[in-house]
Design an enzyme around this catalytic site. Sequence first.
Site, short mmCIF file in Angstrom:
data_model
loop_
_atom_site.label_atom_id
_atom_site.label_comp_id
_atom_site.label_asym_id
_atom_site.label_seq_id
_atom_site.Cartn_x
_atom_site.Cartn_y
_atom_site.Cartn_z
N LEU A 72 0.83 -1.21 0.00
CA LEU A 72 0.00 0.00 0.00
C LEU A 72 0.86 1.25 0.00
O LEU A 72 0.44 2.31 -0.43
CB LEU A 72 -0.91 0.01 1.23
CG LEU A 72 -1.98 -1.07 1.30
CD1 LEU A 72 -2.66 -1.06 2.66
CD2 LEU A 72 -3.01 -0.85 0.21
N GLY A 105 8.84 1.91 7.48
CA GLY A 105 8.62 0.55 7.01
C GLY A 105 7.66 0.53 5.83
O GLY A 105 7.28 1.57 5.30
N ASP A 112 7.28 12.45 11.35
CA ASP A 112 7.21 12.22 9.91
C ASP A 112 5.83 12.59 9.37
O ASP A 112 5.17 11.81 8.69
CB ASP A 112 7.56 10.76 9.58
CG ASP A 112 7.90 10.57 8.09
OD1 ASP A 112 8.18 11.58 7.41
OD2 ASP A 112 7.90 9.41 7.62
#
Length: 788
Positions: free
Chosen positions: A508, A514, A623
């Site tokens: 996705l 990760g 992030d």
Amino acid sequence: MTLIPIHFISLAILLHFVAAQQNNGSVSVGASLIATPDAKPWLSSSGEFAFGFQQVQGKDSFLLSVWYDKIPNKTIIWYPKGGPTVSTGSKVDLVDRRGLVLSDPQGNEVWSSGNFSDFAYGYMNDTGNFAIIDRNSDNVWESFSYPADTILPTQVINLGGVINSRMGETDFTGGKFQLRLLQNGNLVLNTIDMDTSDESNSTNSGFQLVFDATGYMYILRRNSEKANLTTEGSLPSGDYYHRATLDSDGVLTQYYYPKNPTKDTSWKVVWFVTEDICKAIDSKACGLNNVCSLDDNRPYCECPQGFSLLDPKAPNGDCKPDFTLSCDEGELNHGGDVFDFIELNNIDWPMSDYVHMNPSNEQACRTSCLNDCFCAVAIYRDSQCWKKQLPLSNGHKDPSKNVKALLKFRKIDGPSGTGGNNSREGEDKSGTGEYISRRSFIFMGSALIGISVIGIFAFIGVINMCFFQSHKKKAGTPILSSTTVETNLPRFTYQELVKATDGFKDELGSGAFGTVYKGVIGTKIVAVNKLETMVQDSQKEFKTEVNTIARTHHKNLVQLLGYCDDGEKRLLIYEYMRNRTLAFYLFKDKRPNWKHRISIAIGVAKGLTYLHEDCSNQIIHCDIKPQNILLDDYYNAKIANFGLAKLLMINQSKTNTGIKGTKGYVAPEWFRNTAVTTKVDVYSFGVLLLEIISCRKTVVFDDDAEDAAVLTDMAWDCYQEGRLDAFVENDSETLDDFEKLITFVMVGLWCVQENPSMRPTMKKVIQMLEGEIEVIEPPCPCPFSVTS
Ligand SMILES: *[C@@H]1O[C@H](CO)[C@@H](O)[C@H](O)[C@H]1NC(C)=O
């Protein structure tokens, strides 16, 4: 004097027009209705159904709707999605090529049926369906295709169809409940933010919910078999109106009403579905801290002792504690002096536990909760003890279980003097505020009622429930110390996740933390994040962080559903978001709706505020970028991947080595030897906000961060030169809302200030975005020093 005749003439024309525009149910193109208390509606030929404005009880506002005109209280059966109300003087027009257009007195469009190249007339059918009909006598639009909370005989719901309850009897805004016919043919009555797998595997599944002309409701299967909802013979014989409504309390009910009443009468019930509305794990029949019980099969909510309604007018809403639980020093070791318990029998709040002691005894359970400043209630059952924090969710009476709820209350003012009703500002973590999500992190019971096509009511959540329960970590050893924290977050083995993701086939997305894969667990679609190799490999650290993430609940945060901790293999399982990421939404050919973008920006700000200020452990995201903002079915923003930075970095507070953010969004202090604080997220949010406003990507260069700040430079230049039109590429929708636009740009520029201390907190950002406080002119977000 000249005014009078003009008025008179226009009135005469208007009257003539009103009289001429409708005939036997049909409505000619160009006809209109004005919202006034005595306005005449467009009637069906029998006069039984009316389309027009109904005054909302006790208010100077009107709802465009369809109703039974011969029933004294004029029961409303249709209104546009979301139930927009308008003020006196608003108008609905049947416009050539445009269909129905609802506009306010200033002429602003509030709602419309959509554009049609051509049509002949409108028609208020005697079935209760308002249709727009073309020259071939085909319906190009009909109210039956856009049901509100009610369906009528001759109406059909197709796969993917939704009926939404209203908020209250006279509040037509979207309520908490939905009835949906899923793509797999299951009819599901559920709370609004349930996410159910649409995977279909049955070749003989249902495909239509039918309300036939005789008043029977059933599901029509692909092989034309019928699964009855209305049992045969249950309808009264004679001439009756029939309707099925998803009532605002979440009960789906089929009603009837005599067409020729002999005396005062009211709607009577044929059947209803309420099964376990209180007990369903994801039931939102009652609000937070509230307790649900069934009263004549309807949910009845009552705040427990020591709690009172947050909004006294909303008895089904949230309850707030009338005291504060505090972990301030001075109160920590005085549990028993300050607090005591109210004992409640047969009441349980099955969610929100953070410690499970098994085995335990009642005394140990009491002592443990009393001396634990986080513990708001202890549940004691079958020699086990569960400690729970506020807010308590899914509270219900359950006489079938022998449960004792020990609810803490404050006996006296504590040493810090915070007793009574005066909970201090900023301290109230009671969860009564909007910042705490009502969503529980195990979705196993999220389906209230699944009506399978075979015609029996079955809980489709059951499969999920079994699956998840079998994975719950079993507490082998008694945990008596309150320092051992156990959440009941399901744990999976790596092999199970290999299977769930079909060998990590469907990627996705990937990011600093990760790679994320699509997977299926039970019948539920999930997103599985395979974490990069950790810098910190300590088992304990991982567990602690996972627990922190699991306890984080907010409507603007993606919910963690489970995890895997198999040696080197560490994965996190999240809810899957069908509408993908903000990046996908923002950067496409057509600019998304400005109002949506505003609410997404505010949603992200709220999620971040919660991470920074409201949850017990402060979380710096590190992030923030459009790829890490997911959108749910309703395009609500949900922040993903929070809480991971700490796991993946050596030292979050002081670093110039472990930069984990994404260039272009990373605050300048990452490159300096200064402390990293929540202000790094504020910076990234600023960049994100400017992207949301302009629908442009911040330009990312590979080598140097200074080059990355192109969008922020551009925003500053456009702002300073008064050329925001250029910044938004002349987007008229955005420019029409200029005040909001300039506010948002200014807030964005404040967030990307070079000096972290100049940047506002996220809380202040929300206040500025929502217009609660004025935004002052931002200075240039230029570098104040050059560093290497
Ligand atoms: C009114 O509804 C009935 C039943 O659905 C339909 O047969 C009829 O054609 C409709 N009338 C018009 C004028 O559309």
